[in-house]
Design a protein around this motif. Structure first.
Motif, mmCIF file in Angstrom:
data_model
loop_
_atom_site.group_PDB
_atom_site.id
_atom_site.type_symbol
_atom_site.label_atom_id
_atom_site.label_comp_id
_atom_site.label_asym_id
_atom_site.label_seq_id
_atom_site.Cartn_x
_atom_site.Cartn_y
_atom_site.Cartn_z
ATOM 1 N N ILE A 37 0.847 -1.206 0.000
ATOM 2 C CA ILE A 37 0.000 0.000 0.000
ATOM 3 C C ILE A 37 0.874 1.245 0.000
ATOM 4 N N ASN A 38 1.852 1.296 0.905
ATOM 5 C CA ASN A 38 2.686 2.505 1.002
ATOM 6 C C ASN A 38 3.412 2.809 -0.313
ATOM 7 N N ILE A 39 3.966 1.774 -0.931
ATOM 8 C CA ILE A 39 4.717 2.018 -2.173
ATOM 9 C C ILE A 39 3.766 2.415 -3.306
ATOM 10 N N VAL A 41 0.714 3.738 -3.033
ATOM 11 C CA VAL A 41 0.108 5.057 -2.783
ATOM 12 C C VAL A 41 1.080 6.151 -3.246
ATOM 13 N N ASN A 42 2.359 5.954 -2.986
ATOM 14 C CA ASN A 42 3.357 6.911 -3.471
ATOM 15 C C ASN A 42 3.352 6.978 -4.998
ATOM 16 N N ALA A 43 3.289 5.795 -5.625
ATOM 17 C CA ALA A 43 3.295 5.755 -7.097
ATOM 18 C C ALA A 43 2.102 6.538 -7.648
ATOM 19 N N ILE A 44 0.984 6.459 -6.923
ATOM 20 C CA ILE A 44 -0.198 7.211 -7.373
ATOM 21 C C ILE A 44 -0.015 8.707 -7.080
ATOM 22 N N LYS A 45 0.424 8.997 -5.849
ATOM 23 C CA LYS A 45 0.550 10.411 -5.430
ATOM 24 C C LYS A 45 1.593 11.173 -6.224
ATOM 25 N N TYR A 46 2.741 10.543 -6.421
ATOM 26 C CA TYR A 46 3.840 11.241 -7.103
ATOM 27 C C TYR A 46 3.924 10.841 -8.566
ATOM 28 N N LEU A 80 6.387 9.320 6.471
ATOM 29 C CA LEU A 80 6.765 8.104 7.209
ATOM 30 C C LEU A 80 6.560 6.829 6.384
ATOM 31 N N GLY A 81 5.865 6.973 5.250
ATOM 32 C CA GLY A 81 5.481 5.788 4.463
ATOM 33 C C GLY A 81 6.648 4.866 4.132
ATOM 34 N N LEU A 82 7.697 5.416 3.548
ATOM 35 C CA LEU A 82 8.808 4.562 3.118
ATOM 36 C C LEU A 82 9.658 4.082 4.288
#
Ligand code: ADP
Ligand code: MG
Length: 347
Positions: free
Chosen positions: A245-247, A249-254, A311-313
């Protein structure tokens, strides 16, 4: 070798030499007074004997003395090694003792270093937390005060401000959630709940979970399905889901608006690699090694605007390292990023 010899025997050698010198002088004087003559052969033999015996006695006594004293100190400071030394007494005692003392000192120094490092981290962490919480809190406070000052009467402004205050509270909630997660991970680091599960299935589930989020930015989530069959791994499923999820979500956000994120799986020996590739904004080489640090963000305002706690990564890294596995990041600025995690294959 020569230096060592000099160090451990130098004291006994010097003392034996002094003793020999004085006793020989006394012998010569006594001989001269009582017998009026000096037997040189006898004196030389006497000197050699005195030297050898005193050297052996002094060496033995000094070693015993130091050994006993240090042994007692060792026991007092609670080293588990002291009994070990006591057992094997012999000519190599001093050597093993000094080796043990050195080891003990090294261990203590390392312990102190770790404690210092932890203390520094704790201080930084506290500073970071208050900083992170302050920003949304002040935002919320600002809107509420403005509303109380009269803005509440204007219906349009009221809704807008309440929505913004709501966003601030939302932000506070996800920061707190991530903090809770990190605190949990740190206190139960070793309590991973290993199980045997299908990675393909888990990725599919996470895709379903993030579908809405991806749609909002029109990012296509793609599963490179050269693996149409289950890929079994041995890991803590719940934690690994958090990693995915964290990785993602980043791919979507950034990621780029209307961009894509592709997940693929590779198996290498007894490892399963999960690769996350996006065509987003990418990360500059100087920032790349830092993205796994707590609270680190390449672009503060953009991360905040996208609802990031920073904090995600670091949570990802924590979880993967607790599994004794690795996570890596590669990126070409402006073109996209690739994150890779490895896991234990299960049959
Ligand atoms: N896929 C990605 N593409 C570009 N930048 C990324 C990507 N993933 C992470 N980053 C950068 O790394 C930073 C740290 O990520 P993360 O720990 O998840 O914190 P955040 O809460 O900001 O998402 C982000 O702020 C972002 O700048
Ligand atoms: Mg993130």
């Amino acid at each position: 070798m020569k230096k060592k010899f000099k160090k451990s025997y130098g004291f006994s050698f010097g003392s034996a030499l002094m003793l020999t010198f004085f006793t020989t002088i006394m012998l010569i004087i006594l001989m001269y007074f009582f017998y009026d003559t000096i037997h040189v052969d006898f004196v030389v033999e006497f000197a050699i004997l005195i030297f050898l015996s005193s050297f052996v006695i002094i060496q033995y006594r000094v070693e015993r003395l130091i050994f006993n004293r240090i042994g007692r100190i060792f026991e007092a400071v609670g080293s588990s090694n002291s009994s070990e030394i006591k057992k094997d007494q012999g000519p190599s005692d001093m050597e093993s003792l000094s080796r043990e003392v050195q080891k003990f000192a090294d261990e203590k120094r390392q312990e102190v270093d770790v404690l210092n490092e932890r203390e520094k981290y704790r201080r930084e962490f506290l500073g970071n937390i208050s900083h992170e919480l302050k920003t949304p809190l002040f935002t919320v406070q600002g809107y509420i005060l403005t509303l109380l000052d009269g803005a509440i009467k204007d219906k349009e402004v009221r809704t807008k401000y309440l929505e913004r205050a709501g966003k601030g509270v939302e932000r506070l909630i996800y920061i707190t959630k991530d903090l809770e997660l990190i605190a949990g991970l740190e206190s139960e680091e070793l309590k991973l709940n290993y199980s045997h599960f299908d990675m393909v299935n888990l990725i599919q589930n996470v895709f379903d979970l993030l579908e809405m989020k991806a749609k909002k930015r029109n990012v296509k989530l793609h599963f490179d399905k050269s693996y149409d069959f289950p890929v079994w791994v041995n890991a803590d499923q719940e934690r690994i889901e958090q990693v995915l999820i964290n990785i993602l979500v980043n791919a979507i956000k950034y990621g780029k608006q209307d961009g894509w994120a592709i997940v693929s799986i590779q198996t290498e020996g007894n490892k399963v690699k999960v690769i996350f590739k996006d065509n987003g904004e990418g990360i500059k080489p100087e920032s790349l090694p830092r993205v796994f640090e707590r609270f680190y963000r390449v672009d503060q305002s953009r991360s905040r605007e996208q609802g990031g706690s920073g904090l995600g990564l670091s949570i990802v890294k924590h979880i993967i390292e607790a599994h004794h596995e690795t996570v890596t990041a590669q990126s070409e600025f402006g073109k996209g990023s690739t994150f890779t995690i490895s896991l234990q294959k299960s049959n």
